[in-house]
Design a protein around this motif. Structure first.
Motif, PDB file in Angstrom:
ATOM      1  N   ASP A 170       0.862  -1.183   0.000  1.00 56.43           N
ATOM      2  CA  ASP A 170       0.000   0.000   0.000  1.00 56.43           C
ATOM      3  C   ASP A 170       0.898   1.232   0.000  1.00 56.43           C
ATOM      4  OD1 ASP A 170      -1.726   2.067   0.410  1.00 56.43           O
ATOM      5  OD2 ASP A 170      -2.616   1.295   2.253  1.00 56.43           O
ATOM      6  N   PHE A 173      -1.090   6.358  -2.623  1.00 54.00           N
ATOM      7  CA  PHE A 173      -1.730   6.790  -3.862  1.00 54.00           C
ATOM      8  C   PHE A 173      -2.092   5.604  -4.763  1.00 54.00           C
ATOM      9  CE2 PHE A 173       0.928  10.534  -2.733  1.00 54.00           C
ATOM     10  CZ  PHE A 173      -0.122  11.391  -2.430  1.00 54.00           C
ATOM     11  N   TYR A 174      -1.526   4.462  -4.496  1.00 53.62           N
ATOM     12  CA  TYR A 174      -1.829   3.246  -5.253  1.00 53.62           C
ATOM     13  C   TYR A 174      -1.396   2.055  -4.413  1.00 53.62           C
ATOM     14  CZ  TYR A 174       3.183   3.209  -6.229  1.00 53.62           C
ATOM     15  OH  TYR A 174       4.539   3.209  -6.088  1.00 53.62           O
ATOM     16  N   ASP A 175      -1.888   0.890  -4.780  1.00 51.78           N
ATOM     17  CA  ASP A 175      -1.325  -0.328  -4.210  1.00 51.78           C
ATOM     18  C   ASP A 175      -0.805  -1.186  -5.355  1.00 51.78           C
ATOM     19  OD1 ASP A 175      -3.465  -2.335  -4.994  1.00 51.78           O
ATOM     20  OD2 ASP A 175      -4.675  -0.987  -3.751  1.00 51.78           O
ATOM     21  N   TYR A 204      -5.209   1.653  -8.782  1.00 52.25           N
ATOM     22  CA  TYR A 204      -5.417   3.042  -8.368  1.00 52.25           C
ATOM     23  C   TYR A 204      -6.843   3.286  -7.876  1.00 52.25           C
ATOM     24  CZ  TYR A 204      -1.191   3.563 -11.184  1.00 52.25           C
ATOM     25  OH  TYR A 204       0.056   3.413 -11.724  1.00 52.25           O
ATOM     26  N   ASN A 208      -9.443   6.156  -1.060  1.00 53.47           N
ATOM     27  CA  ASN A 208      -8.295   7.006  -0.754  1.00 53.47           C
ATOM     28  C   ASN A 208      -7.303   7.087  -1.901  1.00 53.47           C
ATOM     29  OD1 ASN A 208      -9.219   7.590   1.808  1.00 53.47           O
ATOM     30  ND2 ASN A 208      -8.246   5.778   2.709  1.00 53.47           N
ATOM     31  N   ARG A 209      -7.733   6.740  -3.133  1.00 51.86           N
ATOM     32  CA  ARG A 209      -6.822   6.775  -4.270  1.00 51.86           C
ATOM     33  C   ARG A 209      -7.168   7.950  -5.178  1.00 51.86           C
ATOM     34  NH1 ARG A 209      -5.248   3.556  -1.138  1.00 51.86           N
ATOM     35  NH2 ARG A 209      -4.538   1.430  -1.540  1.00 51.86           N
ATOM     36  N   ASP A 426      -3.587  10.804   3.121  1.00 53.31           N
ATOM     37  CA  ASP A 426      -4.755  10.416   2.329  1.00 53.31           C
ATOM     38  C   ASP A 426      -5.229  11.649   1.576  1.00 53.31           C
ATOM     39  OD1 ASP A 426      -6.113  11.899   4.304  1.00 53.31           O
ATOM     40  OD2 ASP A 426      -6.345  10.089   5.530  1.00 53.31           O
TER      41      ASP A 426
END
Length: 449
Positions: A170, A173-175, A204, A208-209, A426
């Motif tokens: 995580d 901005f992305y995982d 994305y 929270n992205r 976030d």
């Protein structure tokens, strides 16, 4: 009287008939009886000389010659548990672990009472057998919020070590999900060739992205080849080439080729000190000039929406403009028996012009054999290319872990990573991230060999 004389004569005659050969003088008989006590057989003398030479070669680090000498010894003495044991030790030093396992096993078979040979065999199974390394929170001090990683390692082959694993990370901005497999081939004692294949998939979506950049990647397959070579045990040179072939999140029909070359020279200065110079060159898309089909062009007004291609501020086709990013950094470290310290200076460490420079420092403490501590601090200075919200600001990552060898096969670790940087945690308006991540580690060594 005559009878006694007659009996004596008969006795002498009988002796003469029974042993017609002349008898050896008493002095010769005594010398022959003492000969084995004065000097061992010639074969044993030669075998002892060969063993002494083999042991000396092994201590000098000339393992190939030592191995030949030990094998020559057994052509004289025949199989012995002690010689097989020394052959196993030498093969282990040459990273011929499968051969070492066979030799140590043979030593144990020839002499089941040799505890040293059995202990060495068990230790080999633990150190080179199948191993599981599982982590939560990440394996290095980065800005990720959380991560779960798992890796399998097997080193029971001759000169070959295999790794395979995967992770989920995580990055706020992305995982990203990653799977990889790599192999090390040790063509000499510590010099190796490494081949790696990795596939990473970015995601994305989620509350929270934020919307990803136009040129954000989707899937990134990567192949790399690395060589690391020692010269005279004091200087090491390494060179790695990586080939990336990503597609884009907003244009999955377009795949490009990125290239990265990394070089390093490391020198052992003596007294526990080591110095190194690192350089890297990356060729990848320039976000200031790359166009992605149906997305706002670079420099388009803020808030531009592109429902379809062809609008003045939206790209009608994908057009990738490449750039070259370069860095040269250096490091120095000191290593003692119970502790070690190091510091590294790297400009533009992510090769994306986001950082002007970074300093990475580390401290390792090993108070007892089973217990170790690791502390790291990463200091980043953001560049003007990172945008007005970040330019000139500082970022900090603190890392502290402890590791304890609970049993021979099982080690446990725990710690904390603390990130303080101008990146928002976030999208709720927080301008500075300042939060911890819990670190856990389990390292389990099986005896599967």
């Amino acid at each position: 009287m005559r009878l006694n004389i007659a009996l004596l004569a008969c006795s002498l005659a009988t002796s003469a008939i029974a042993d017609p050969q002349p008898r050896e003088p008493a002095r010769a008989r005594n010398a022959a009886a003492r000969a084995p006590e004065i000097a061992p057989p010639l074969g044993m003398i030669v075998a002892n000389q060969v063993r002494a030479r083999a042991d000396a070669l092994r201590k000098q680090g000339d393992y190939e010659a030592a191995l030949d000498a030990y094998q020559s010894e057994m052509t004289i003495t025949g199989e012995t548990a002690d010689c097989w044991k020394h052959i196993g030790w030498t093969q282990k030093a040459l990273r011929r672990f499968a051969d070492a396992e066979t030799s140590l096993r043979r030593a144990s078979q020839l002499d089941p009472s040799d505890r040293e040979a059995q202990d060495d065999l068990d230790s080999l199974h633990l150190s080179r057998g199948l191993r599981l390394d599982a982590r939560m929170g990440g394996s290095e001090p980065g800005t990720s919020k959380n991560a779960f990683e798992g890796e399998l390692i097997y080193g029971g082959f001759n000169r070959l070590e295999l790794h395979a694993g995967g992770s989920w990370t995580d990055n706020i901005f992305y995982d990203a999900v990653k799977g990889y497999a790599n192999a090390y081939w040790f063509y000499s004692q510590d010099s190796y060739l490494k081949a790696d294949f990795t596939l990473r998939r970015y995601n994305y979506t989620g509350a929270n992205r934020p919307t990803p950049d136009s040129n954000a990647y989707d899937k990134v397959p990567r192949a790399s080849l690395e060589v690391s070579h020692w010269f005279g045990r004091t200087v090491r040179a390494g060179l790695e080439y990586q080939l990336f072939a990503p597609d884009f999140f907003y244009d999955r029909s377009t795949r490009i080729l990125n290239h990265k070359i990394t070089g390093e020279v490391e020198a052992r200065l003596g007294g526990g000190f080591t110095a190194a110079i690192t350089t890297a060159l990356l060729r990848d898309p320039d976000p200031a000039a790359t166009l992605i089909l149906g997305r706002p062009v670079p420099g388009a007004p803020a808030g531009t929406v592109c429902p379809a291609a062809g609008q003045p501020d939206c790209a009608a086709a994908t057009s990738v403009a490449f750039r070259n990013e370069f860095l040269v950094g250096g490091s120095v470290s000191y290593e003692a028996d119970a502790w070690g310290v190091g510091v590294k200076y790297i400009p533009n460490r992510d090769l994306d012009s986001g950082f002007d420079w970074s300093i990475i420092s580390s401290l390792d403490v090993r108070p007892i054999e089973k217990l170790s501590f690791n502390f790291q601090w990463v200091f980043d200075r953001y560049s003007t290319s990172a945008g007005p919200a970040f330019a000139g600001q500082n970022g900090n990552i603190w890392w502290a872990t402890v590791r304890y060898q609970l049993t021979q096969p099982l080690a446990l670790g725990a710690g904390v990573k603390w990130v303080s940087n101008p990146s928002p945690a976030d999208v709720n308006g927080i301008s500075t991230r300042n939060d911890p991540t819990v670190l856990l580690n389990l390292d389990y060594r099986t005896v599967l060999f």
